[in-house]
Every structure is written in structure tokens, then in C-alpha cells.
Design a protein around this motif. Structure first.
Motif: not given
Length: 135
Positions: A32-39, A41-62
Motif C-alpha cells: 500500500l502506498q500512502s501519499p503525504l503532503y508537499a514534497n 515521499d509517500p509511505i509504503i506499507y507491505d502487509l505480506g500479502q501475496f496472490r500466486p497464480s499459475i498459467t499453463v498453455a499447450g495444444i489439445i485435440e478436438a
């Protein structure tokens, strides 16, 4: 090295081996990025969340094939499987170079493309949102 991918569902109870040419595993984090006023730098929070995904690709018959007692799904069977398992957790086992990694998740996307130059063959891309790798 050979790549082997097996999909298993509980309801309905099915196990399919996919003829996969490539697969990718991705972890997306959500700091998460929390903007601050003026010039200041924003504050960045890392809550340790992750979202894994898998993608497979190939060719199949009818048409569906069976090899050594394991079903290699056709285009129609893979399409039906992706719709029938909306309420079910899928187990995907990826075997590459003799090492098997197992993940559980849900199908989030199936893309099928007809191969115009080869009658009866379909390109597929199957994406699953998953939990972390099972021990």
C-alpha cells in the motif's frame, strides 16, 4: 526435459493430463502506498500479502484421448471441466525434470483458439489462482 501437468477435481471426480508446452508461476504482491503532503515521499506499507497464480498453455485435440489410464481432454471436455468446477478446488501437479510441485486453487481463465492451419487442434491457455505450493 519433459513437462507434465495433471489437473484433479473432486466434484466431479476427474483427473486429466494436459499436453502442456509451457507454464508460468507468478506471485503478485500488494503493498500500500500512502501519499503525504508537499514534497515528502509517500509511505509504503507491505502487509505480506501475496496472490500466486499459475498459467499453463499447450495444444489439445478436438477428441478426447486416453494414455495409460489417464484422460487427455479434448477442447470440449476441458471447456466443460472449467465450467463444472466453479465451486470446487482444483489440484494441479506440475512435474518438470523429475521434480513435482503441487498447488491447489481455482480456474480463473480458460482461453481456446482454433488453429486454422491444422484442422481439429486448439491452442489453450488455462490460468488458476492458487494457494502457495503444497509441501
Amino acid at each position: 526435459m519433459a513437462l507434465s501437468v495433471t489437473l484433479t477435481s473432486l466434484t466431479p471426480a476427474n483427473t486429466y493430463r494436459l499436453p502442456v508446452e509451457e507454464y508460468s508461476f507468478e506471485i503478485v504482491r500488494s503493498p500500500l502506498q500512502s501519499p503525504l503532503y508537499a514534497n515528502i515521499d509517500p509511505i509504503i506499507y507491505d502487509l505480506g500479502q501475496f496472490r500466486p497464480s499459475i498459467t499453463v498453455a499447450g495444444i489439445i485435440e478436438a477428441t478426447t484421448k486416453t494414455d495409460g489410464g489417464v484422460t487427455i481432454p479434448s477442447k470440449d471436455l476441458l471447456e466443460d471441466f472449467s465450467r463444472a468446477t466453479y465451486n470446487d478446488t482444483i489440484t494441479i501437479a506440475l512435474n518438470f525434470g523429475g521434480v513435482t510441485d503441487t498447488y491447489t486453487g481455482k480456474i480463473s481463465r480458460l482461453r481456446l483458439v482454433a488453429k486454422g492451419s491444422t484442422d481439429g487442434w486448439w491452442d489453450f491457455v488455462l490460468q488458476l489462482v492458487t494457494l502457495g505450493r503444497s509441501p
